[in-house]
Design a protein around this motif. Structure first.
Motif, PDB file in Angstrom:
ATOM      1  N   LEU A 219    -107.736  13.943  26.539  1.00 25.96           N
ATOM      2  CA  LEU A 219    -106.541  13.474  26.795  1.00 25.96           C
ATOM      3  C   LEU A 219    -105.266  14.696  27.146  1.00 25.96           C
ATOM      4  O   LEU A 219    -105.634  15.615  26.177  1.00 25.96           O
ATOM      5  CB  LEU A 219    -105.851  12.605  25.728  1.00 25.96           C
ATOM      6  N   ARG A 220    -104.626  14.590  28.093  1.00 26.17           N
ATOM      7  CA  ARG A 220    -103.848  15.743  28.080  1.00 26.17           C
ATOM      8  C   ARG A 220    -102.588  15.300  28.960  1.00 26.17           C
ATOM      9  O   ARG A 220    -102.873  14.611  30.050  1.00 26.17           O
ATOM     10  CB  ARG A 220    -104.479  16.902  29.010  1.00 26.17           C
ATOM     11  N   THR A 221    -101.369  15.679  28.348  1.00 21.55           N
ATOM     12  CA  THR A 221    -100.094  15.209  28.982  1.00 21.55           C
ATOM     13  C   THR A 221     -99.073  16.184  28.679  1.00 21.55           C
ATOM     14  O   THR A 221     -99.066  16.930  27.761  1.00 21.55           O
ATOM     15  CB  THR A 221     -99.894  13.625  29.083  1.00 21.55           C
ATOM     16  N   THR A 222     -98.000  16.089  29.580  1.00 25.93           N
ATOM     17  CA  THR A 222     -96.628  16.895  29.014  1.00 25.93           C
ATOM     18  C   THR A 222     -95.806  16.150  28.819  1.00 25.93           C
ATOM     19  O   THR A 222     -95.518  14.975  29.697  1.00 25.93           O
ATOM     20  CB  THR A 222     -96.429  18.033  30.178  1.00 25.93           C
ATOM     21  N   VAL A 223     -94.801  16.344  28.039  1.00 27.88           N
ATOM     22  CA  VAL A 223     -93.585  15.973  27.806  1.00 27.88           C
ATOM     23  C   VAL A 223     -92.225  16.815  27.401  1.00 27.88           C
ATOM     24  O   VAL A 223     -92.607  17.703  27.029  1.00 27.88           O
ATOM     25  CB  VAL A 223     -93.601  14.622  26.470  1.00 27.88           C
ATOM     26  N   LYS A 224     -90.944  16.355  27.478  1.00 22.02           N
ATOM     27  CA  LYS A 224     -89.955  17.208  27.023  1.00 22.02           C
ATOM     28  C   LYS A 224     -89.667  16.915  25.693  1.00 22.02           C
ATOM     29  O   LYS A 224     -89.552  15.899  25.158  1.00 22.02           O
ATOM     30  CB  LYS A 224     -88.964  16.743  27.893  1.00 22.02           C
ATOM     31  N   ALA A 225     -89.554  17.817  24.695  1.00 17.95           N
ATOM     32  CA  ALA A 225     -89.326  18.130  23.468  1.00 17.95           C
ATOM     33  C   ALA A 225     -87.636  18.052  23.332  1.00 17.95           C
ATOM     34  O   ALA A 225     -87.174  19.242  23.396  1.00 17.95           O
ATOM     35  CB  ALA A 225     -89.978  18.868  22.687  1.00 17.95           C
ATOM     36  N   SER A 226     -87.155  16.942  22.844  1.00 15.53           N
ATOM     37  CA  SER A 226     -85.671  17.053  22.598  1.00 15.53           C
ATOM     38  C   SER A 226     -85.379  16.697  21.307  1.00 15.53           C
ATOM     39  O   SER A 226     -84.128  17.112  20.926  1.00 15.53           O
ATOM     40  CB  SER A 226     -85.039  16.014  23.435  1.00 15.53           C
ATOM     41  N   LYS A 227     -86.392  16.376  20.384  1.00 14.48           N
ATOM     42  CA  LYS A 227     -86.070  15.961  18.903  1.00 14.48           C
ATOM     43  C   LYS A 227     -87.287  16.690  18.249  1.00 14.48           C
ATOM     44  O   LYS A 227     -88.210  16.426  18.502  1.00 14.48           O
ATOM     45  CB  LYS A 227     -85.738  14.688  18.624  1.00 14.48           C
ATOM     46  N   THR A 228     -86.937  16.953  17.246  1.00 20.27           N
ATOM     47  CA  THR A 228     -88.134  17.406  16.067  1.00 20.27           C
ATOM     48  C   THR A 228     -88.737  15.915  15.546  1.00 20.27           C
ATOM     49  O   THR A 228     -87.921  14.742  15.263  1.00 20.27           O
ATOM     50  CB  THR A 228     -87.424  17.925  14.726  1.00 20.27           C
ATOM     51  N   GLY A 229     -89.968  16.088  15.469  1.00 18.58           N
ATOM     52  CA  GLY A 229     -90.647  14.724  15.107  1.00 18.58           C
ATOM     53  C   GLY A 229     -92.179  14.766  15.423  1.00 18.58           C
ATOM     54  O   GLY A 229     -92.843  15.881  15.597  1.00 18.58           O
ATOM     55  N   THR A 230     -92.873  13.933  15.136  1.00 22.54           N
ATOM     56  CA  THR A 230     -94.320  13.728  15.197  1.00 22.54           C
ATOM     57  C   THR A 230     -94.933  12.782  16.422  1.00 22.54           C
ATOM     58  O   THR A 230     -94.594  11.841  16.783  1.00 22.54           O
ATOM     59  CB  THR A 230     -94.719  12.989  13.895  1.00 22.54           C
ATOM     60  N   TRP A 231     -95.942  13.597  16.994  1.00 26.52           N
ATOM     61  CA  TRP A 231     -96.571  12.755  17.943  1.00 26.52           C
ATOM     62  C   TRP A 231     -98.240  12.427  17.631  1.00 26.52           C
ATOM     63  O   TRP A 231     -98.551  12.837  16.831  1.00 26.52           O
ATOM     64  CB  TRP A 231     -96.857  13.905  19.289  1.00 26.52           C
ATOM     65  N   ARG A 232     -98.556  11.321  18.287  1.00 23.89           N
ATOM     66  CA  ARG A 232     -99.804  10.870  17.942  1.00 23.89           C
ATOM     67  C   ARG A 232    -100.043   9.954  19.072  1.00 23.89           C
ATOM     68  O   ARG A 232     -99.449   9.469  20.021  1.00 23.89           O
ATOM     69  CB  ARG A 232     -99.846   9.827  16.934  1.00 23.89           C
ATOM     70  N   TRP A 233    -101.584   9.716  19.175  1.00 21.19           N
ATOM     71  CA  TRP A 233    -102.135   8.903  20.222  1.00 21.19           C
ATOM     72  C   TRP A 233    -102.668   7.689  19.523  1.00 21.19           C
ATOM     73  O   TRP A 233    -103.025   7.588  18.428  1.00 21.19           O
ATOM     74  CB  TRP A 233    -103.379   9.507  20.705  1.00 21.19           C
ATOM     75  N   VAL A 234    -102.705   6.396  20.428  1.00 17.92           N
ATOM     76  CA  VAL A 234    -102.970   5.319  19.933  1.00 17.92           C
ATOM     77  C   VAL A 234    -103.932   4.518  21.053  1.00 17.92           C
ATOM     78  O   VAL A 234    -103.343   4.376  22.281  1.00 17.92           O
ATOM     79  CB  VAL A 234    -101.865   4.200  19.344  1.00 17.92           C
ATOM     80  N   TYR A 235    -104.973   4.031  20.516  1.00 17.32           N
ATOM     81  CA  TYR A 235    -106.061   3.352  21.417  1.00 17.32           C
ATOM     82  C   TYR A 235    -106.112   1.749  20.773  1.00 17.32           C
ATOM     83  O   TYR A 235    -106.205   1.760  19.742  1.00 17.32           O
ATOM     84  CB  TYR A 235    -107.566   3.963  21.218  1.00 17.32           C
ATOM     85  N   TYR A 236    -105.923   0.977  21.815  1.00 16.49           N
ATOM     86  CA  TYR A 236    -105.815  -0.436  21.067  1.00 16.49           C
ATOM     87  C   TYR A 236    -107.225  -1.146  21.437  1.00 16.49           C
ATOM     88  O   TYR A 236    -107.136  -2.581  20.880  1.00 16.49           O
ATOM     89  CB  TYR A 236    -104.901  -1.432  22.021  1.00 16.49           C
ATOM     90  N   GLY A 237    -108.222  -0.491  21.786  1.00 17.82           N
ATOM     91  CA  GLY A 237    -109.482  -1.094  21.740  1.00 17.82           C
ATOM     92  C   GLY A 237    -109.963  -2.259  22.779  1.00 17.82           C
ATOM     93  O   GLY A 237    -109.269  -2.370  23.597  1.00 17.82           O
ATOM     94  N   ASN A 238    -111.048  -2.859  23.043  1.00 18.53           N
ATOM     95  CA  ASN A 238    -111.581  -3.524  23.716  1.00 18.53           C
ATOM     96  C   ASN A 238    -112.507  -4.668  23.074  1.00 18.53           C
ATOM     97  O   ASN A 238    -112.656  -4.770  22.000  1.00 18.53           O
ATOM     98  CB  ASN A 238    -111.930  -3.158  25.011  1.00 18.53           C
ATOM     99  N   THR A 239    -113.332  -5.463  23.762  1.00 17.41           N
ATOM    100  CA  THR A 239    -114.217  -6.414  23.243  1.00 17.41           C
ATOM    101  C   THR A 239    -115.290  -5.896  22.486  1.00 17.41           C
ATOM    102  O   THR A 239    -115.934  -6.401  21.636  1.00 17.41           O
ATOM    103  CB  THR A 239    -114.553  -7.526  24.263  1.00 17.41           C
ATOM    104  N   THR A 240    -115.674  -4.776  22.731  1.00 12.78           N
ATOM    105  CA  THR A 240    -116.875  -4.102  22.088  1.00 12.78           C
ATOM    106  C   THR A 240    -116.536  -2.714  21.214  1.00 12.78           C
ATOM    107  O   THR A 240    -117.476  -2.382  20.670  1.00 12.78           O
ATOM    108  CB  THR A 240    -117.727  -3.351  23.118  1.00 12.78           C
ATOM    109  N   THR A 241    -115.099  -2.562  21.229  1.00 14.51           N
ATOM    110  CA  THR A 241    -114.723  -1.048  20.367  1.00 14.51           C
ATOM    111  C   THR A 241    -113.422  -1.336  19.719  1.00 14.51           C
ATOM    112  O   THR A 241    -112.463  -2.005  20.316  1.00 14.51           O
ATOM    113  CB  THR A 241    -114.515  -0.103  21.578  1.00 14.51           C
ATOM    114  N   GLY A 242    -113.575  -0.949  18.580  1.00 16.77           N
ATOM    115  CA  GLY A 242    -112.367  -0.910  17.673  1.00 16.77           C
ATOM    116  C   GLY A 242    -111.238  -0.176  17.989  1.00 16.77           C
ATOM    117  O   GLY A 242    -111.353   0.992  18.625  1.00 16.77           O
ATOM    118  N   PRO A 243    -109.986  -0.432  17.818  1.00 14.91           N
ATOM    119  CA  PRO A 243    -108.658   0.435  18.022  1.00 14.91           C
ATOM    120  C   PRO A 243    -108.770   1.502  16.848  1.00 14.91           C
ATOM    121  O   PRO A 243    -109.517   1.720  16.019  1.00 14.91           O
ATOM    122  CB  PRO A 243    -107.605  -0.573  17.600  1.00 14.91           C
ATOM    123  N   SER A 244    -107.931   2.498  17.437  1.00 15.84           N
ATOM    124  CA  SER A 244    -107.886   3.591  16.421  1.00 15.84           C
ATOM    125  C   SER A 244    -106.543   4.432  16.796  1.00 15.84           C
ATOM    126  O   SER A 244    -105.711   4.199  17.813  1.00 15.84           O
ATOM    127  CB  SER A 244    -109.008   4.645  16.795  1.00 15.84           C
TER     128      SER A 244
END
Length: 254
Positions: A219-244
Motif C-alpha cells: 500500500l502506498r499513498t500521499t496525503v496533506k498533513a494539516s494536524k498532528t494525529g495518528t494514521w492507520r489502515w483498515v481492511y474490512y475482509g471478504n467471504t474467505t478472509t477476516g478483517p484487520s
C-alpha cells in the motif's frame, strides 16, 4: 454432577474420541431427537491464523427419550461426512425439564496441529448429532451457515515525521493473509483498504481515502498533513478472509 466433557477430532467423517463421559437424562418425545436453539460463535465468522488455537463457543438444546452420549454440533460441507478438522468439548446436561438438556460446547481450531487447507475458507453448514447408548444415533441439519475465514494483517508507516503543516506525507503498508498450508502469512494483493486518521485528542478515526494494494499487497499513498494525529489502515475482509486493522503511526505536525 460435575462437568463432563468429550473431545473429538474430526476429519473426513472419521472421529477419534479421546475422553468420554455420558450424562443420561429422562425421556423426551418418542422416536428420535430434537435439536433447537443452536448457536455457533454468536453468528459471527470464525477467523483463524497460522499458529494460535481459536476457541469458538457454541450451544444447543436437545430433547430425546433415548439414553445418549456425545451430543455436539459440528461444521460440514456437502455430505455430513465432509467435516472441518476441529476438537470439541461439551458440558454436562444442563437440565431444562424431563428429557430436555441445554448443552454448552467449545470448538477448538488449531492450525499449528491440524493440516488445514486454504480451500476450507468460506461457508460451512451446521449439523447436530448424538449417539445412543447401545448403538445408533441421530444427526440433524440445523439450517445455519458459518463462515470460516483466514486471518489478515496490516502494517503501516507514515513519513516524514515530524512534518511541517500542510506538507505532504507518504503512508505505506502491506496486506498479508494467513496461508494455512504453509503456516505463514503471505502477500494479499489487490485489496481495497481504507486509510484512516485520528487527530490528537480525538476519540475516533475518520476514513480519508481508499487505496488498492498492488499485486504484492503493498500500500502506498500521499496525503496533506494539516494536524498532528495518528494514521492507520483498515481492511474490512471478504467471504474467505477476516478483517484487520494496522497499528497507528503518529505524525507530529509543526
Amino acid at each position: 454432577m460435575g462437568k463432563q466433557v468429550w473431545r473429538v477430532v474430526v476429519a473426513g467423517g472419521a472421529a477419534a474420541v479421546f475422553t468420554a463421559v455420558a450424562a443420561v437424562p429422562a425421556g423426551a418425545a418418542e422416536g428420535g431427537v430434537s435439536f433447537t436453539r443452536v448457536q455457533v460463535n454468536g453468528g459471527k465468522p470464525i477467523v483463524i491464523g497460522v499458529s494460535k488455537e481459536v476457541a469458538v463457543p457454541a450451544s444447543f438444546r436437545m430433547a430425546t427419550t433415548h439414553k445418549w452420549k456425545w451430543p455436539a454440533v459440528f461444521l460440514y460441507r456437502g455430505g455430513a461426512g465432509d467435516r472441518l478438522w476441529h476438537a470439541i468439548e461439551t458440558s454436562d446436561c444442563i437440565k431444562v425439564s424431563s428429557g430436555v438438556c441445554d448443552i454448552n460446547e467449545t470448538m477448538y481450531f488449531d492450525p499449528s496441529i491440524w493440516d488445514m487447507r486454504n480451500s476450507e475458507a468460506g461457508a460451512w453448514k451446521v449439523r447436530a448429532e448424538v449417539s445412543f447408548e447401545g448403538g445408533g444415533g441421530d444427526t440433524d441439519d440445523e439450517g445455519l451457515t458459518v463462515h470460516v475465514k483466514r486471518n489478515s494483517r496490516l502494517t503501516v508507516n507514515a513519513s516524514p515525521e515530524p512534518v511541517s503543516k500542510d506538507r505532504t506525507i507518504t503512508v505505506t503498508g502491506k496486506v498479508t493473509r494467513a496461508n494455512w498450508e504453509t503456516k505463514k502469512y503471505a502477500s494479499y494483493g489487490g485489496r481495497l483498504v481504507s486509510l484512516q486518521f485520528k487527530p490528537a485528542g480525538a476519540a475516533s478515526y475518520t476514513t480519508v481515502k481508499k487505496v488498492y494494494a498492488n499485486g504484492s499487497g503493498d500500500l502506498r499513498t500521499t496525503v496533506k498533513a494539516s494536524k498532528t494525529g495518528t494514521w492507520r489502515w483498515v481492511y474490512y475482509g471478504n467471504t474467505t478472509t477476516g478483517p484487520s486493522t494496522s497499528s497507528g503511526d503518529n505524525v507530529v505536525v509543526k
